[in-house]
Design a protein around this motif. Sequence first.
Motif, PDB file in Angstrom:
ATOM      1  N   THR A   1       0.833  -1.208   0.000  1.00  0.00           N
ATOM      2  CA  THR A   1       0.000   0.000   0.000  1.00  0.00           C
ATOM      3  C   THR A   1       0.867   1.257   0.000  1.00  0.00           C
ATOM      4  O   THR A   1       0.600   2.207  -0.746  1.00  0.00           O
ATOM      5  CB  THR A   1      -0.944  -0.008   1.217  1.00  0.00           C
ATOM      6  OG1 THR A   1      -1.718  -1.206   1.197  1.00  0.00           O
ATOM      7  CG2 THR A   1      -1.865   1.194   1.219  1.00  0.00           C
ATOM      8  N   ILE A   2       1.913   1.263   0.822  1.00  0.00           N
ATOM      9  CA  ILE A   2       2.811   2.423   0.868  1.00  0.00           C
ATOM     10  C   ILE A   2       3.450   2.653  -0.493  1.00  0.00           C
ATOM     11  O   ILE A   2       3.477   3.775  -1.001  1.00  0.00           O
ATOM     12  CB  ILE A   2       3.886   2.219   1.958  1.00  0.00           C
ATOM     13  CG1 ILE A   2       3.253   2.265   3.346  1.00  0.00           C
ATOM     14  CG2 ILE A   2       4.995   3.259   1.831  1.00  0.00           C
ATOM     15  CD1 ILE A   2       4.169   1.774   4.456  1.00  0.00           C
TER      16      ILE A   2
ATOM     17  N   ALA B   1       1.690   3.237   8.871  1.00  0.00           N
ATOM     18  CA  ALA B   1       2.077   4.183   7.819  1.00  0.00           C
ATOM     19  C   ALA B   1       1.151   4.069   6.614  1.00  0.00           C
ATOM     20  O   ALA B   1       0.750   5.082   6.028  1.00  0.00           O
ATOM     21  CB  ALA B   1       3.524   3.945   7.398  1.00  0.00           C
ATOM     22  N   ALA B   2       0.781   2.848   6.245  1.00  0.00           N
ATOM     23  CA  ALA B   2      -0.131   2.649   5.108  1.00  0.00           C
ATOM     24  C   ALA B   2      -1.497   3.250   5.413  1.00  0.00           C
ATOM     25  O   ALA B   2      -2.093   3.932   4.561  1.00  0.00           O
ATOM     26  CB  ALA B   2      -0.269   1.162   4.786  1.00  0.00           C
ATOM     27  N   LEU B   3      -2.008   3.041   6.621  1.00  0.00           N
ATOM     28  CA  LEU B   3      -3.306   3.607   6.997  1.00  0.00           C
ATOM     29  C   LEU B   3      -3.248   5.131   7.023  1.00  0.00           C
ATOM     30  O   LEU B   3      -4.196   5.802   6.599  1.00  0.00           O
ATOM     31  CB  LEU B   3      -3.759   3.051   8.350  1.00  0.00           C
ATOM     32  CG  LEU B   3      -4.147   1.573   8.354  1.00  0.00           C
ATOM     33  CD1 LEU B   3      -4.378   1.087   9.787  1.00  0.00           C
ATOM     34  CD2 LEU B   3      -5.359   1.323   7.480  1.00  0.00           C
ATOM     35  N   TRP B   4      -2.148   5.684   7.514  1.00  0.00           N
ATOM     36  CA  TRP B   4      -1.985   7.143   7.538  1.00  0.00           C
ATOM     37  C   TRP B   4      -1.983   7.703   6.122  1.00  0.00           C
ATOM     38  O   TRP B   4      -2.655   8.699   5.836  1.00  0.00           O
ATOM     39  CB  TRP B   4      -0.707   7.496   8.282  1.00  0.00           C
ATOM     40  CG  TRP B   4      -0.457   8.966   8.358  1.00  0.00           C
ATOM     41  CD1 TRP B   4      -1.076   9.863   9.188  1.00  0.00           C
ATOM     42  CD2 TRP B   4       0.462   9.716   7.568  1.00  0.00           C
ATOM     43  NE1 TRP B   4      -0.591  11.129   8.952  1.00  0.00           N
ATOM     44  CE2 TRP B   4       0.365  11.062   7.972  1.00  0.00           C
ATOM     45  CE3 TRP B   4       1.372   9.383   6.580  1.00  0.00           C
ATOM     46  CZ2 TRP B   4       1.136  12.071   7.404  1.00  0.00           C
ATOM     47  CZ3 TRP B   4       2.146  10.378   6.017  1.00  0.00           C
ATOM     48  CH2 TRP B   4       2.017  11.706   6.426  1.00  0.00           C
ATOM     49  N   LEU B   5      -1.229   7.063   5.210  1.00  0.00           N
ATOM     50  CA  LEU B   5      -1.200   7.528   3.819  1.00  0.00           C
ATOM     51  C   LEU B   5      -2.562   7.373   3.147  1.00  0.00           C
ATOM     52  O   LEU B   5      -2.977   8.236   2.366  1.00  0.00           O
ATOM     53  CB  LEU B   5      -0.137   6.765   3.021  1.00  0.00           C
ATOM     54  CG  LEU B   5       1.311   7.190   3.248  1.00  0.00           C
ATOM     55  CD1 LEU B   5       2.262   6.230   2.562  1.00  0.00           C
ATOM     56  CD2 LEU B   5       1.546   8.611   2.768  1.00  0.00           C
ATOM     57  N   LEU B   6      -3.256   6.279   3.445  1.00  0.00           N
ATOM     58  CA  LEU B   6      -4.599   6.088   2.878  1.00  0.00           C
ATOM     59  C   LEU B   6      -5.546   7.184   3.358  1.00  0.00           C
ATOM     60  O   LEU B   6      -6.346   7.714   2.588  1.00  0.00           O
ATOM     61  CB  LEU B   6      -5.161   4.719   3.262  1.00  0.00           C
ATOM     62  CG  LEU B   6      -4.779   3.553   2.381  1.00  0.00           C
ATOM     63  CD1 LEU B   6      -5.258   2.244   2.997  1.00  0.00           C
ATOM     64  CD2 LEU B   6      -5.342   3.723   0.980  1.00  0.00           C
TER      65      LEU B   6
ATOM     66  N   GLY C   1       2.749   1.905  -9.441  1.00  0.00           N
ATOM     67  CA  GLY C   1       2.358   1.597  -8.070  1.00  0.00           C
ATOM     68  C   GLY C   1       1.627   0.278  -7.986  1.00  0.00           C
ATOM     69  O   GLY C   1       1.849  -0.515  -7.067  1.00  0.00           O
ATOM     70  N   ALA C   2       0.769   0.028  -8.956  1.00  0.00           N
ATOM     71  CA  ALA C   2       0.053  -1.249  -8.990  1.00  0.00           C
ATOM     72  C   ALA C   2       1.024  -2.398  -9.237  1.00  0.00           C
ATOM     73  O   ALA C   2       0.900  -3.469  -8.636  1.00  0.00           O
ATOM     74  CB  ALA C   2      -1.029  -1.222 -10.063  1.00  0.00           C
ATOM     75  N   VAL C   3       2.019  -2.168 -10.101  1.00  0.00           N
ATOM     76  CA  VAL C   3       3.039  -3.189 -10.357  1.00  0.00           C
ATOM     77  C   VAL C   3       3.830  -3.451  -9.078  1.00  0.00           C
ATOM     78  O   VAL C   3       4.114  -4.600  -8.729  1.00  0.00           O
ATOM     79  CB  VAL C   3       3.976  -2.746 -11.511  1.00  0.00           C
ATOM     80  CG1 VAL C   3       5.190  -3.647 -11.620  1.00  0.00           C
ATOM     81  CG2 VAL C   3       3.219  -2.711 -12.826  1.00  0.00           C
ATOM     82  N   PHE C   4       4.179  -2.379  -8.358  1.00  0.00           N
ATOM     83  CA  PHE C   4       4.905  -2.535  -7.096  1.00  0.00           C
ATOM     84  C   PHE C   4       4.065  -3.321  -6.088  1.00  0.00           C
ATOM     85  O   PHE C   4       4.573  -4.236  -5.431  1.00  0.00           O
ATOM     86  CB  PHE C   4       5.272  -1.169  -6.511  1.00  0.00           C
ATOM     87  CG  PHE C   4       6.046  -1.278  -5.228  1.00  0.00           C
ATOM     88  CD1 PHE C   4       7.421  -1.378  -5.252  1.00  0.00           C
ATOM     89  CD2 PHE C   4       5.394  -1.302  -4.003  1.00  0.00           C
ATOM     90  CE1 PHE C   4       8.139  -1.508  -4.071  1.00  0.00           C
ATOM     91  CE2 PHE C   4       6.091  -1.430  -2.825  1.00  0.00           C
ATOM     92  CZ  PHE C   4       7.475  -1.532  -2.853  1.00  0.00           C
ATOM     93  N   ALA C   5       2.801  -2.962  -5.955  1.00  0.00           N
ATOM     94  CA  ALA C   5       1.930  -3.655  -5.000  1.00  0.00           C
ATOM     95  C   ALA C   5       1.816  -5.133  -5.347  1.00  0.00           C
ATOM     96  O   ALA C   5       1.902  -5.996  -4.469  1.00  0.00           O
ATOM     97  CB  ALA C   5       0.551  -2.994  -4.979  1.00  0.00           C
ATOM     98  N   PHE C   6       1.644  -5.445  -6.622  1.00  0.00           N
ATOM     99  CA  PHE C   6       1.551  -6.840  -7.056  1.00  0.00           C
ATOM    100  C   PHE C   6       2.847  -7.580  -6.749  1.00  0.00           C
ATOM    101  O   PHE C   6       2.829  -8.691  -6.211  1.00  0.00           O
ATOM    102  CB  PHE C   6       1.214  -6.902  -8.552  1.00  0.00           C
ATOM    103  CG  PHE C   6       1.061  -8.292  -9.073  1.00  0.00           C
ATOM    104  CD1 PHE C   6       0.009  -9.097  -8.670  1.00  0.00           C
ATOM    105  CD2 PHE C   6       1.981  -8.808  -9.973  1.00  0.00           C
ATOM    106  CE1 PHE C   6      -0.117 -10.392  -9.150  1.00  0.00           C
ATOM    107  CE2 PHE C   6       1.860 -10.090 -10.457  1.00  0.00           C
ATOM    108  CZ  PHE C   6       0.802 -10.889 -10.040  1.00  0.00           C
TER     109      PHE C   6
END
Length: 164
Positions: free
Chosen positions: A10-11, A147-152, A25-30
């Motif tokens: 997510t980050i 950190a992911a929740l904060w960025l979301l 970003g989608a490629v990174f997440a995958f």
Amino acid sequence: MTVGHLGIATIGYLLLRRRSEASLGAVFAFGSLMPDIDLLWWYVVGHGQTAHHLYWTHLPSFWLLVGSVVAVIAWLVDRHFLRPLGVFLLAILIHLIVDTHAGGICWLHPFNDRMFYLFAVPNIHGNFVVSALLHWTFLLELPFVVAALWLLKKDGLPRWSELR
């Protein structure tokens, strides 16, 4: 690592989205989650009898070989594919590095099958997932999730239309 990989995915997605690189970003997440695809086999077929970090999806040598072959093909056919491939392989490398903290990775495979890890997580509760969740090393995953929740919260949920 149980929930930390999702936080890292997510980050990575959100930081690349900030740079107007939502597709990367989608490629990174995958790529961040790809090595854990072996959990399907581990649960359904292997019934959790073998450590899933011993499967090919968690072997750096496998990704080095596949990444090299695909990079050569991309170089010869379409060089625009090299950047997403690099992001994908970087995400897998991060996954494997993070898994080294407690899950163990065979960094020297195929020359040596020794699993390298910083902290041993014993399976004392009869279920490795439960043992991992109750071990103190689980606390090392929480900063990624926070950190992911904060960025979301700050950036908003991903939008499907950005990925086209």
